[in-house]
Structure formats: C-alpha cells, structure tokens
Design a protein around this motif. Structure first.
Motif, PDB file in Angstrom:
ATOM      1  N   SER A  20      47.704  40.301  35.497  1.00 16.32           N
ATOM      2  CA  SER A  20      47.755  38.838  35.523  1.00 16.32           C
ATOM      3  C   SER A  20      47.603  38.282  34.110  1.00 16.32           C
ATOM      4  O   SER A  20      48.309  37.357  33.711  1.00 16.32           O
ATOM      5  CB  SER A  20      46.640  38.309  36.415  1.00 16.32           C
ATOM      6  OG  SER A  20      45.385  38.624  35.857  1.00 16.32           O
ATOM      7  N   ARG A  21      46.685  38.889  33.343  1.00 12.77           N
ATOM      8  CA  ARG A  21      46.483  38.411  31.978  1.00 12.77           C
ATOM      9  C   ARG A  21      47.749  38.636  31.150  1.00 12.77           C
ATOM     10  O   ARG A  21      48.152  37.788  30.372  1.00 12.77           O
ATOM     11  CB  ARG A  21      45.301  39.146  31.351  1.00 12.77           C
ATOM     12  CG  ARG A  21      44.934  38.569  30.012  1.00 12.77           C
ATOM     13  CD  ARG A  21      43.495  38.803  29.693  1.00 12.77           C
ATOM     14  NE  ARG A  21      43.188  40.212  29.568  1.00 12.77           N
ATOM     15  CZ  ARG A  21      42.026  40.658  29.125  1.00 12.77           C
ATOM     16  NH1 ARG A  21      41.092  39.814  28.778  1.00 12.77           N
ATOM     17  NH2 ARG A  21      41.797  41.940  29.026  1.00 12.77           N
ATOM     18  N   VAL A  72      50.224  35.949  31.909  1.00  9.97           N
ATOM     19  CA  VAL A  72      49.906  34.689  31.233  1.00  9.97           C
ATOM     20  C   VAL A  72      50.311  34.764  29.771  1.00  9.97           C
ATOM     21  O   VAL A  72      50.915  33.835  29.223  1.00  9.97           O
ATOM     22  CB  VAL A  72      48.392  34.392  31.364  1.00  9.97           C
ATOM     23  CG1 VAL A  72      48.012  33.218  30.497  1.00  9.97           C
ATOM     24  CG2 VAL A  72      48.032  34.138  32.803  1.00  9.97           C
ATOM     25  N   ARG A  90      47.284  47.582  36.115  1.00  9.26           N
ATOM     26  CA  ARG A  90      47.310  46.754  37.305  1.00  9.26           C
ATOM     27  C   ARG A  90      46.244  45.660  37.239  1.00  9.26           C
ATOM     28  O   ARG A  90      46.468  44.527  37.642  1.00  9.26           O
ATOM     29  CB  ARG A  90      47.087  47.626  38.547  1.00  9.26           C
ATOM     30  CG  ARG A  90      48.223  47.480  39.535  1.00  9.26           C
ATOM     31  CD  ARG A  90      48.063  48.443  40.668  1.00  9.26           C
ATOM     32  NE  ARG A  90      48.470  49.783  40.316  1.00  9.26           N
ATOM     33  CZ  ARG A  90      48.024  50.869  40.945  1.00  9.26           C
ATOM     34  NH1 ARG A  90      47.146  50.762  41.906  1.00  9.26           N
ATOM     35  NH2 ARG A  90      48.467  52.053  40.597  1.00  9.26           N
ATOM     36  N   ILE A  91      45.051  46.042  36.722  1.00  8.52           N
ATOM     37  CA  ILE A  91      43.979  45.041  36.607  1.00  8.52           C
ATOM     38  C   ILE A  91      44.375  43.965  35.604  1.00  8.52           C
ATOM     39  O   ILE A  91      44.141  42.780  35.812  1.00  8.52           O
ATOM     40  CB  ILE A  91      42.665  45.722  36.183  1.00  8.52           C
ATOM     41  CG1 ILE A  91      42.188  46.648  37.299  1.00  8.52           C
ATOM     42  CG2 ILE A  91      41.615  44.688  35.856  1.00  8.52           C
ATOM     43  CD1 ILE A  91      41.017  47.501  36.893  1.00  8.52           C
TER      44      ILE A  91
END
Lengths: 243, 179
Positions: free
Chosen positions: A213-214, A217, A209-210
C-alpha cells in the motif's frame, strides 16, 4: 497446475553442475584424450598431472586408474584460516570469492572467462578463497576420494563448521532486508544459494505484500509530481522527444 | 492481487472486521442476535471482510456509506504495542490465522505508515527466528514450540520452505555417503 519442484535448483542439480569443474589428477594408467561434449580431455600419461572434469576424475578414481589432487583450499590449514576470517575478521560479510586472474593480453579472444568457466579447484588454484562450488566440491571429494585428501576427518569437520557459520550469516541477512532492497551476497556458494532461496524469497515476498500500500501511494505521488513537472517544463520535454 | 482460486486469499476475506452501521436497517437485526428486529444506527458488529468492504466502499451518490470499517481487533493498538515491545512473543495465529494477509488488505483501505512500519519490523524479526527454528532439528519440540504455534499462515509457509531446503541439502549429503 503447479510445478512439483520449487523454483531454483535442487541440491542434486547444483552438485551436477559442480561435476563440470576441473580438478587435477595424477593418472596411474595411460589414457588417450577423449572427445567429450564439454571439449577434449588431455591425454593421460602416468606421472604427469592433468586437469579433468570432476565427474570423470571420480569415475577413474573409483576404477583405481588415477589419484585426485585435492585443491589447495581444501587443505586443513587453508580451511582453518578461512574459517578464522569468517568468524573473527569479517563477522558480517562472507569471505570473498577467489579473485579473477589478470586478463592476459596475448589471448585477445572475445571470450572473457568468469567463475563457472574458470578452473577454481585445480591444483594451482588459490588457497585462501572458497570458490563458488566449495561445499559441493568438498563433499563430493570427501565421499569419492577421501584417501587423497590430507586429514579427511578434520577437513570434513571444518567444512561443516564453515557451512554453519555461513548459513547463520545468510539467515542474519534477513533482518536487514527491505521490500525493495537487497542483501549483499558476494562470495556465497552455489549450494548456499540453493538452500537459502526459498526462505529469502518468501521473506522478500512477505515484506513486499505488507509494504504494497505504501508503495502504491509513493508511486501515485511520483506520477503526480512527474505530471506537474511535465507541465512546468513542457518545452524541454518536447525537445527531448524530438531527439 | 492474489489469484481467484487462492485458498489463503479466500480465507483472508472470511476474517471478521469491526463495522459500525451508519443507518438503521429494518429487519437486519438477526446479524446482531436480535431476531426479527432492526439493525440500529451506530451498532457495532463484526462482519466478514468481503462483506464489510463491499458495504463500506459502495455508496449511493446522495447518502453516506452504509457502514464504516474499523481496524479488526487483530490490529488493535494493544496488539501493535505488544508487537513493538517484542514481536516474538505475540501469538499471531490466535489473533488472526492470516494475520499478514489481513493486515495487507486493511492497509489497502486505510493509509497508516506507522502500521506498515510496525508490521515490517515484526515480520523481519520473526522471520529471523523462524529461520533459526527451522534449522534447529529440535526446535519444533523444545522451547521454540510456543513461538511456532503462534505463527500465522504466511509464516508457516516460510518455516516449511526453510525447513525443506535445509532438509534437501542434508538428504543430498546423506545420499552421497550411501553411494
């Protein structure tokens, strides 16, 4: 509606699976072979050893109709040496699971046996490796047939020590986890998997979850590159598609 | 994306983030404690994440966005430096009850590789401690109490999972001895 049970197996379920493992018994009474769902059992004739499923062996043991021969790895000497391997020689990895027997050429059946279907706790199993169901098998034998095990108290203590050492390793494995990576779990037993599943699954989930976002991308960039690559090598790709 | 009915996701969205108004809004002063007045351009207020996100992302074609988002105080550089120094001593619950969920939501809006890095390392280091505490029967009472009080919601669930599974194995062993 959420299921009341967490994913994976609960300890009693793991122990139930373990009861299918074969153990060696020395019968005290004659008993004809039984036609069980898991296959026929050998007929029991008093002085001769026979391999029975653990649940049947424990049942007969409770009725004083047989004695159970503890598997070689459950002897204090082998447990001590395994514990030493765990703590001294391979501080990071688990002691390896028993090796697969060499594939016999004569039995050319399409059945390739792998651990759950290999007898790993009979009297002729290996003494220097813990099988998949080591913790359950040890506990079940210690509670059901303690008088058949040499030095039962010492064995109980060694099993407890082994469990502590190995669970500490499972927990330490969390530090090297990655959102997409894995952790080496060769040689981890069934009960240990059941015990560690909820926690390790939770950690991987949190890391994912952390890093979501990476990851997003990265995926976009890859897709972009693939598109650009497609534009450059369009001809090659059409060829590949024709195939 | 988490489920619509996920209470943790709802609570995460209710956490405050720092917003700066880019336009003067007449009559909105009550948010800032200025009853009946206007919201001046450049005012910084803390708005719930769901509101702040909506206002920051939605924009007219001609004008600039109504507000700009900043990282919440829970993710201020001061906090990140403390996490870099020693992840275990930071009280995440005091910063934000859903610290990791909030961070994940902010990371959807901001790209920040360093933040991902710090949070990943923090989560790993703290998870290892959580596992140790969960297996130590006196962990919740002894010196680990301060650390456990500072766990965020996600970490509490982890602690519970680790504790429950080790308890289940112990219960099975005790059952075996009984009968």
């Amino acid at each position: 509606m959420a299921l009341p049970l967490p994913p994976g197996l609960t300890p009693p379920e793991v122990a139930f699976l373990c009861e299918m493992e074969l153990v060696t018994v020395i019968p005290r009474q004659r008993l004809d072979g039984l036609e069980l769902l898991g296959g026929p059992t050998p007929p029991l004739t008093p002085p001769l050893r026979a391999n029975l499923p653990l649940w049947l062996a424990l049942l007969l043991k409770r009725q004083r109709r047989c004695n159970i021969l503890a598997p070689p790895w459950l002897h204090p000497a082998s447990l001590t040496s395994i514990l030493e391997t765990e703590t001294e020689h391979s501080k990071a990895a688990f002691s390896p699971a028993p090796k697969l027997p060499p594939k016999s050429l004569s039995s050319s059946s399409q059945l390739t046996l792998s651990p759950p279907f290999l007898p790993s706790s009979t009297a002729d199993s290996r003494a220097d490796a813990l099988p998949f169901h080591w913790m359950e098998m040890g506990e079940l034998l210690l509670s059901g047939a303690a008088d058949d095990i040499a030095d039962a108290d010492l064995v109980r203590r060694l099993l407890r020590d082994l469990r502590e050492v190995r669970m500490a390793k499972v927990r330490a494995g969390v530090e090297v986890l990655d959102a997409g990576g894995g952790v080496q779990m060769n040689g981890v037993g069934g009960m240990e998997v059941a015990e560690g599943r909820a926690f390790i699954g939770g950690v991987v989930d949190g890391l994912r979850r952390i890093g979501a976002s990476r990851e997003q991308v990265k995926r976009e960039r890859e897709a972009e590159e693939r598109e650009r690559g497609l534009a450059n090598t369009a001809d090659d790709d059409y060829d590949a598609m024709d195939l | 994306m988490s489920s619509y009915y996920d209470i943790d996701a709802i609570l995460t969205d209710a956490q405050k983030v720092l917003c700066t108004f880019e336009l003067t809004v007449p009559g909105l002063g009550y948010i800032d404690g200025n009853e009946g007045g206007d919201m001046k351009q450049g005012t910084k207020v803390e708005l719930p994440l769901w509101l702040g996100e909506m206002l920051a992302v939605s924009q007219n074609i001609s004008s600039s966005p109504l507000i700009t988002l900043d990282l919440p105080t829970a993710l201020a550089p001061r906090v990140l430096n403390a996490l870099k120094a020693d992840p275990r001593t930071v009280d995440l619950r005091a910063l934000a009850p859903h610290f990791y969920a909030l961070s994940a939501r902010m990371l959807e809006l901001f790209e920040d590789d360093e933040l991902v890095e710090v949070l990943t390392e923090t989560f790993k280091a703290r998870s290892a401690s959580i596992a140790d505490q969960a297996h130590n029967p006196r962990g919740a009472l002894g010196d680990g109490a301060d650390f456990l009080r500072g766990l965020d919601e996600n970490e509490r669930q982890l602690f519970r999972a680790a504790h429950d599974s080790s308890k289940a194995v112990k219960a099975w062993m005790a059952d075996l001895k009984k009968g």
